[in-house]
Design an enzyme around this catalytic site. Structure first.
Site, PDB file in Angstrom:
ATOM      1  N   LYS A   1       0.806  -1.248   0.067  1.00 28.59           N
ATOM      2  CA  LYS A   1      -0.081  -0.028   0.003  1.00 28.59           C
ATOM      3  C   LYS A   1       0.944   1.299  -0.121  1.00 28.59           C
ATOM      4  CE  LYS A   1      -1.587  -1.519   3.768  1.00 28.59           C
ATOM      5  NZ  LYS A   1      -2.171  -1.893   5.008  1.00 28.59           N
TER       6      LYS A   1
ATOM      7  N   GLY B   1      -6.593   3.797  10.927  1.00 32.33           N
ATOM      8  CA  GLY B   1      -7.245   2.697  10.718  1.00 32.33           C
ATOM      9  C   GLY B   1      -7.468   2.428   9.107  1.00 32.33           C
ATOM     10  N   THR B   2      -6.547   3.172   8.217  1.00 30.48           N
ATOM     11  CA  THR B   2      -6.752   3.030   6.972  1.00 30.48           C
ATOM     12  C   THR B   2      -6.551   1.537   6.411  1.00 30.48           C
ATOM     13  OG1 THR B   2      -4.611   3.996   6.752  1.00 30.48           O
ATOM     14  CG2 THR B   2      -6.687   5.259   6.004  1.00 30.48           C
ATOM     15  N   GLY B   3      -5.302   1.085   7.077  1.00 25.35           N
ATOM     16  CA  GLY B   3      -5.033  -0.016   6.655  1.00 25.35           C
ATOM     17  C   GLY B   3      -5.949  -1.311   6.916  1.00 25.35           C
ATOM     18  N   CYS B   4      -6.274  -1.192   8.187  1.00 25.83           N
ATOM     19  CA  CYS B   4      -7.382  -2.341   8.824  1.00 25.83           C
ATOM     20  C   CYS B   4      -8.679  -2.372   7.947  1.00 25.83           C
ATOM     21  CB  CYS B   4      -7.726  -2.040  10.210  1.00 25.83           C
ATOM     22  SG  CYS B   4      -6.346  -1.651  11.531  1.00 25.83           S
TER      23      CYS B   4
ATOM     24  N   THR C   1      -6.615   9.699   9.118  1.00 27.65           N
ATOM     25  CA  THR C   1      -6.125   8.203   8.518  1.00 27.65           C
ATOM     26  C   THR C   1      -6.274   7.296   9.538  1.00 27.65           C
ATOM     27  OG1 THR C   1      -4.043   8.903   8.456  1.00 27.65           O
ATOM     28  CG2 THR C   1      -5.373   9.282   6.435  1.00 27.65           C
TER      29      THR C   1
END
Ligand SMILES: Nc1ncnc2c1ncn2[C@@H]1O[C@H](COP(=O)(O)OP(=O)(O)OP(=O)(O)O)[C@@H](O)[C@H]1O
Ligand SMILES: Cc1ncc(CO)c(N)n1
Length: 282
Positions: free
Chosen positions: A179, A214-217, A212
């Site tokens: 990402k 928790g974007t990855g979760c 941003t």
């Protein structure tokens, strides 16, 4: 009235974020929005909010194993994601149970460090992730710093990212998405998708916001929900990108620091409803 279609079931194995923006809470909200029945195995309780992480309280491995067995003995997930796993012991327990129950469609978000710098994975557990879990993955979704730690190479250029993606495929994951959220030098963001044969570059505009958390979760949970409903990896990563883009764009402005993304936004857009703060203040 009964549902005629079979409901898809998605499981998250991750840490709790009491502030609701990341971890188990972000995953379950995302599953729900994308139509999957959500289940959770909690690996750790964290005390955190938009200002940072105030405490990390890992579960005993036995408690994680018991939760996995409760799911495995009764409820077969159609897709699973892992987030914060904290220790080598928990990683090995998860790996053993995924194999024992023959669970498919495993998405690994190799969570290591929270945005404020707090450690969510013990340093020595990285090798365990590589040895025991990544070989079982359908998709692994590191951000750039996580990809650097997994591959032990610095990632500065897109070419470096391609090299890192190749190394993660060699570890046994069928697909990898590196990402681009941490690639701050540019206006655009590229998520690199690789299946061992072909590189795909998912480009989007960078949204200028501090919200941003928790974007990855949220992104990996969206991939998991889509896989649970039978979508291909290519379809799942495309929908997940649209989901996270909407969730970051229509910010909620909650808390005094790095706020959560808007898990309502994608579906509200699909329905043609207003999703920004004006919608919530009505
Ligand atoms: N400012 C931004 N604008 C648009 N998209 C973003 C932005 N930040 C992240 N993304 C997207 O969000 C998704 C998650 O990427 P990111 O690199 O932020 O994950 P992460 O670092 O694992 O997140 P976290 O650790 O906060 O959960 C990717 O699809 C990425 O492209
Ligand atoms: C519990 C948890 N998992 C993952 C992250 C990474 O966003 C976080 N901050 N907290």
């Amino acid at each position: 009235m009964a549902f005629l279609a079979k409901v898809s079931k998605a499981l998250t194995i991750a840490g709790s974020d009491c502030g609701g923006g990341a971890g188990i809470q972000a995953d379950l909200k995302t599953f729900q929005e994308l139509g999957a029945y959500g289940m959770s195995v909690i690996t750790a309780v964290t005390a955190q909010n938009t200002l940072g992480v105030q405490g990390v309280y890992p579960m005993e491995a036995a408690a994680v194993i018991r939760q996995l067995d409760s799911i495995g003995e009764d409820l077969t997930p159609d897709a699973i994601k892992t987030g914060m796993l904290f220790s080598a012991e928990i990683i090995q327990a998860v790996s053993a149970k995924v194999k024992q129950y023959g669970w498919k469609n495993l998405v690994i978000d190799p969570v290591m460090v929270a945005k404020g710098g707090s450690s969510l994975l013990q340093q020595e557990a990285i090798q365990s992730l590589i040895k025991h879990l990544i070989p079982l993955a359908l998709v692994t979704t590191p951000n750039i710093p996580e990809a650097e730690l997994l591959t032990r190479m610095p990632i500065r250029t897109l070419h470096d990212r391609e090299e890192a993606a190749k190394r993660i495929i060699q570890m046994g994951s069928q697909y990898v998405v590196i990402k681009g959220g941490h690639d701050t030098g540019k206006d655009g963001i590229i998520d690199l998708v690789y299946d061992g044969g072909h590189f795909a570059y998912m480009e989007s505009k960078r949204i200028d916001t501090q919200h941003t958390h928790g974007t990855g979760c949220t992104y990996s949970a969206a991939v998991t929900a889509e896989l649970a409903s039978g979508k291909t990896v290519d379809e799942a990563v495309r929908t997940a990108k649209g989901f996270i883009q909407a969730a970051i764009e229509d910010q909620l402005s909650i808390g005094g620091g790095h706020g959560p993304t808007n898990h309502f936004a994608y579906q509200r857009r699909m329905r043609g409803a207003a999703t920004g703060p004006q919608r919530f203040l009505q």
